[in-house]
Design an enzyme around this catalytic site. Structure first.
Site, PDB file in Angstrom:
ATOM      1  CB  CYS A  37      -0.921  -0.032   1.229  1.00  0.00           C
ATOM      2  SG  CYS A  37      -1.717   1.523   1.579  1.00  0.00           S
ATOM      3  CB  CYS A  96       0.223   2.262   4.043  1.00  0.00           C
ATOM      4  SG  CYS A  96      -1.408   1.582   3.743  1.00  0.00           S
TER       5      CYS A  96
END
Lengths: 307, 106
Positions: free
Chosen positions: B31, B34
């Site tokens: 991700c 993230c």
């Protein structure tokens, strides 16, 4: 954070960072404000295959990380903060951020766009619980599960192809009877056994108690409404320009896009625009980069008149 | 040293049983948002040293914890106090938005 700058760039995506590299190299004291994460929406994609100069697919987050570092190499300051107001005062500009007010001689507004939502029942409640705008981030949650992608452009098909690596079945729900995405993407989608298309259909609602369970899908041609079971639904129905701060300052079209010519000047002294908030712009990193450079060069011409 | 701890399915419960506000960051190595949000979380952690605990949960390694809270999007931040979820933020945000949420639920 210093309060007085030569140039403040609002938005840390490809347009803003490209502008910043040129402002930095023009030896202007330059700040880039980004309200979310540096890199912009492109970091949500898993790969880029059409950015010129790279024969192999590249990871967007890596490309944008390089752009950020390139900015910093030329003294540009990158700050995670949100511009909440913009106004002309005296010979310059004032920008309100989270806890203070900043000043700049010139502004490059490259705040990009926001995800468009369907605004139908259940969407808001189930966002993050099956309804998503980022396949790269969330695909692993749907391993061997049925998911839907809503949309018919490049983003929708890229998301579908990525999801097909995880999900048991991917249904692309599109309101028309053909895609507008790049042909190479269409070919890959049509050849992928895991991906099916549901044409001429609108999503009327998302159903589920604590997580997404089904979509209410209306076929425009037959008039039929079906409740189709899906555990994931990925929205790729376009964006809306993030131009709220410009509303009373520059000309916007009825959809909120900035009306600008190739100079990317706005008619306001020292205020330039770049990126996907400009009317007629196609959402491509390469275009955003070019616009960022163009705006920075125009901005530099303006600053030179003040020196 | 600001407190950012790595939690998993086995130790998660013990980490949230505290009088402090706990921010749980659900993430995964794949991700990108993230990853890009990490410096902001570190900034929040250092601003609230001793009063806020930040837990990082890798959803690939801790599927039970992410299922328990119906997490289906990364990043997701849960704000937990005395074991109960007070609010959540879905998607990447800047540290100011985390601070604002902390002041609202703190």
């Amino acid at each position: 954070m210093d309060k007085i700058w030569d140039v403040i760039i609002i938005g840390g995506g490809p347009a803003g960072l490209s502008a910043a590299i040129y402002c930095g190299r023009a030896m202007r004291k330059t700040l880039v404000l980004e309200k979310k994460v540096f890199g912009g929406q492109i970091v949500l994609a898993d790969i880029i295959e059409n950015y010129p100069g790279f024969a192999e697919p590249i990871v967007p987050a890596d490309l944008m990380d390089q752009m950020s570092k390139q900015c910093q190499r030329y003294g540009v300051v990158l700050e995670n903060d949100e511009a909440t107001a913009l106004r002309r005062e005296g010979q310059g500009w004032r920008i309100d951020v989270y806890q203070e007010t900043l000043e700049a001689k010139a502004i490059i507004y490259a705040a990009g766009s926001l995800h468009r939502f369907l605004e139908v029942k259940g969407e808001k409640e189930l966002l993050g619980r099956g309804v998503s705008v980022c396949a790269t981030c969330d695909a692993p949650f749907f391993t061997q599960r049925k998911v839907a992608v809503i949309g018919g452009g490049d983003t929708a098909l890229v998301e579908a192809l990525h999801l097909a690596k995880f999900a048991s079945r991917v249904s692309v729900i599109h309101r028309r009877d053909q895609f507008r995405a790049e042909r190479i993407l269409q070919k890959r989608v049509f050849q992928n056994d895991k991906i099916e298309t549901i044409w001429d259909s609108l999503v009327l609602g998302f159903q589920g108690e604590r997580k997404l369970e089904a979509l209410e899908v209306h076929n425009k041609k037959t008039g039929r409404i079906d409740i189709l079971p899906f555990e994931g639904a990925f929205l790729a129905i376009g964006t809306i320009p993030n131009t709220a701060l410009l509303r009373d300052i520059v000309e916007l079209d009825v959809n909120g896009y900035v009306v600008a010519d190739l100079s990317l000047a706005t008619g306001q002294p020292g205020l330039y625009v770049a990126g996907e908030l400009i009317r007629g712009n196609r959402r491509q990193v390469a275009i955003a980069v070019g616009m960022g450079v163009q705006a920075a060069l125009g901005c530099e011409d303006y600053l030179a008149t003040l020196d | 040293m600001a407190e950012i701890l790595s939690a998993n399915d086995l130790n998660f419960e013990s980490f949230i049983q505290t009088e402090r506000m706990v921010i749980v960051d659900f993430w995964a190595p794949t991700c990108a948002p993230c990853r890009l949000m990490e410096p902001g979380l570190e900034q929040v952690a250092s601003n609230h040293e001793g009063s806020v605990r930040i837990l990082k949960v890798n959803v690939n390694e801790s599927p039970k914890t992410s299922s328990r809270y119906y997490v289906r999007t990364l990043p997701t931040l849960l704000f937990i106090k005395e074991g109960e979820v007070r609010t959540q933020i879905v998607g990447a945000v800047n540290p100011q938005q985390i601070e604002k949420t902390l002041s609202e639920v703190g």
